[in-house]
Each structure stands twice: as structure tokens, then as C-alpha cells.
Enzyme design. Sequence first.
Site, short mmCIF file in Angstrom:
data_model
loop_
_atom_site.label_atom_id
_atom_site.label_comp_id
_atom_site.label_asym_id
_atom_site.label_seq_id
_atom_site.Cartn_x
_atom_site.Cartn_y
_atom_site.Cartn_z
N GLU A 115 0.84 -1.20 0.00
CA GLU A 115 0.00 0.00 0.00
C GLU A 115 0.88 1.25 0.00
OE1 GLU A 115 -3.55 -0.36 2.38
OE2 GLU A 115 -3.35 1.69 3.10
N ASP A 117 0.16 5.30 0.67
CA ASP A 117 -0.93 6.12 1.21
C ASP A 117 -0.63 7.61 1.17
OD1 ASP A 117 -2.42 3.91 2.00
OD2 ASP A 117 -1.52 3.85 3.99
N GLU A 119 -2.95 10.44 3.17
CA GLU A 119 -4.11 10.62 4.03
C GLU A 119 -4.13 12.05 4.58
OE1 GLU A 119 -4.83 6.18 5.85
OE2 GLU A 119 -3.22 7.39 6.74
N GLN A 131 -0.55 13.02 5.81
CA GLN A 131 0.25 11.87 6.27
C GLN A 131 0.46 10.91 5.12
OE1 GLN A 131 -0.13 9.86 10.21
NE2 GLN A 131 -0.91 8.13 9.05
N THR A 132 1.70 10.46 4.94
CA THR A 132 2.01 9.46 3.93
C THR A 132 2.55 8.22 4.62
OG1 THR A 132 4.25 10.35 3.60
CG2 THR A 132 2.49 11.18 2.15
N ASN A 133 2.39 7.08 3.95
CA ASN A 133 2.86 5.82 4.51
C ASN A 133 3.13 4.85 3.37
OD1 ASN A 133 3.60 3.89 6.39
ND2 ASN A 133 1.62 3.82 7.43
N GLY A 141 4.19 1.17 9.20
CA GLY A 141 4.87 1.94 10.22
C GLY A 141 5.87 2.93 9.68
N ARG A 142 5.66 3.37 8.43
CA ARG A 142 6.60 4.30 7.78
C ARG A 142 5.93 5.67 7.58
NH1 ARG A 142 7.74 -0.64 4.56
NH2 ARG A 142 9.87 -1.32 5.05
N GLU A 143 5.26 6.15 8.61
CA GLU A 143 4.53 7.40 8.49
C GLU A 143 5.44 8.62 8.44
OE1 GLU A 143 4.09 5.25 10.98
OE2 GLU A 143 2.01 4.51 10.96
N TRP A 207 -7.50 8.49 16.46
CA TRP A 207 -6.07 8.63 16.16
C TRP A 207 -5.77 9.79 15.22
CZ3 TRP A 207 -3.82 8.59 11.36
CH2 TRP A 207 -4.59 8.10 10.31
N GLY A 211 -7.27 12.44 19.67
CA GLY A 211 -8.22 12.04 20.71
C GLY A 211 -9.55 12.75 20.69
#
Length: 292
Positions: A115, A117, A119, A131-133, A141-143, A207, A211
Site C-alpha cells: 500500500e 498512502d 491521508e 500523512q504518507t505511509n 509503520g513508515r509514516e 487517532w 483524541g
Amino acid sequence: MAHLHKQQKCVRTFCFVPFFVALAIIYASKAVEVRFQQNYKVVWGKHHVFCLQHGREIQLTIDKTSGAGFRSKLDYASGFFQMRIKMPNKDSRGVVTAFYLTSTAYEHMGAKHDEIDLEFLGNNGEPHTLQTNVFANDEGGREQRHSLWFDPTIDFHTYGVLWNHHQIVFFVDEIPIRVFKNNSNVGVSYPSQQMHVTASIWNGEPWASNGKRIDWKQAPFTAQFQGFHIHGCQTQNRHKYSCYSPYLWWNDKKHWQLNPQQQRAYEDVRKKHLLYDYCSDRGQLHKECHIN
């Protein structure tokens, strides 16, 4: 919803494309305008999807009952994928607008997926955060998180991903903001499965909002999408390795790394707009953090 009288549902609309037109679409320039129905289909939340401009614009909405999403009809093994997107306004904390590539997790492949991403994390004013991943063989876990240097709720901006066998580059308005190199030769997982293009709007609380809960009194929240042409090597009826051919423009040697102008722009974005990098937080868990 504003302009409701101009909207049509985009779920059961079919479009016949003559053969010579299809050829023109395949070989046209990057600026070609293509209707949604030619390359994409709605996959969930169909009552929250609206067509404008005869399929040249799509609106996805989310309220307390549902979000929505669409995906490409075909899968791809390399390419340059982009879309013009206008983000939800209002106080959209907790609402995530996503544009990404993802593979299907087949059981015979161990149900592991790839994937790529982008976002967009909803907010109430600045900073507007992207945010990319990158996932490869289910390893994510590569945000990274960047603040955008403009308000993405006011107008459309272009977001894209270059994906070839050498690198993945994330773009915002043609400016590279992130590079992920193919270091599979030293044991770093790299996306190599065929993937489809997906866009969606969904509930990302808590998340995605530190919160805080979504203020549903402001719903519906609306994300708008344009630009449905796909520059990709589709894998239907062909082996995916043919999609690494240098005769495909995005695989040309000049796209194996950033050019000097892109490199300067990339470094400037990292200096001014990088908010979070997984390598600074969990670098010991990822080999690539010690290579690049």
C-alpha cells in the site's frame, strides 16, 4: 448539500467509449480529461457519492451513518497516479480523506498486502496535515507527516505518486515531498504487488484527531475529486514484469531519481514542512532509515 440540483448519483451510470477514443485516451498527454466511469467504480457508501459535470467531478460525503469510497477498475504494477482533490471544510477533526494505492490480500500469498498512502487529516484551521505511509508485505509503520503550505479546503490541488521499480515519490502540486527508494537488494521491503487506485472519506477518530471526536453536528463533510485519467501499466492479461519496461515514460532513467530542481524543492519542503518522520522515532526498526 450545496448544488444538490446539479448532482447525480454516480453508481449506475455507464459510458460507451468507441475504440478510437479509447486509443486516444491511452496515448494522450498528461492533461487529458477523463470521466470517472471510464476508469473508476464506487465500492462502498454509494448513497454518499455524487457526480458533477457529467462525471468529471466526484463528491464523497461522510455523516454519522457512513463514509464512501471508490477504486480503479483495473490493477497496476507501475505508473504515475494523481488526482485533484479539495478537502472538507468546517471543523473536520477526525475525518480522513484518503488517496492511495493498495493491493488485494490474497490468501495464497499469505494475505500480505502492499500500500502507498496519502491521508489528509481533518482539522479546524491550520496546520493542514498530510500523512504518507508505505506498506510492503504488510510491513508499514513508515509514516511521515507534512504541513501543507496552503489551505486545501479552498480550492483543488494535485496530489500524486510516482511508482516504478526504482523509487516511490509523493508529490503535491508537482513538488516532491517524500522519496522512498527501492532498497530490496539489502533486505528492505518494497511494494511490488499489483495495486488498484483508491479514494475514500472515513471516520479516523480518535487517532487522526489527537483524541478528539468528530463534531457530527457539522456533517455532512464533503471531499471533491477531479482528474480521473490514470498513467499506469495495467496488469490485466500481462505479466507484471512487463510494467518495468523503460519504454513506459515513468520508468525512464530520468525518473529513477529526482532531478536537481526537484531535489532542491524536496529539501526545502522537508526543512519547512516536515512535522514527523518515522526514521526519527522508530528508525531502529527500519533498515532504510540507515541507508537514505
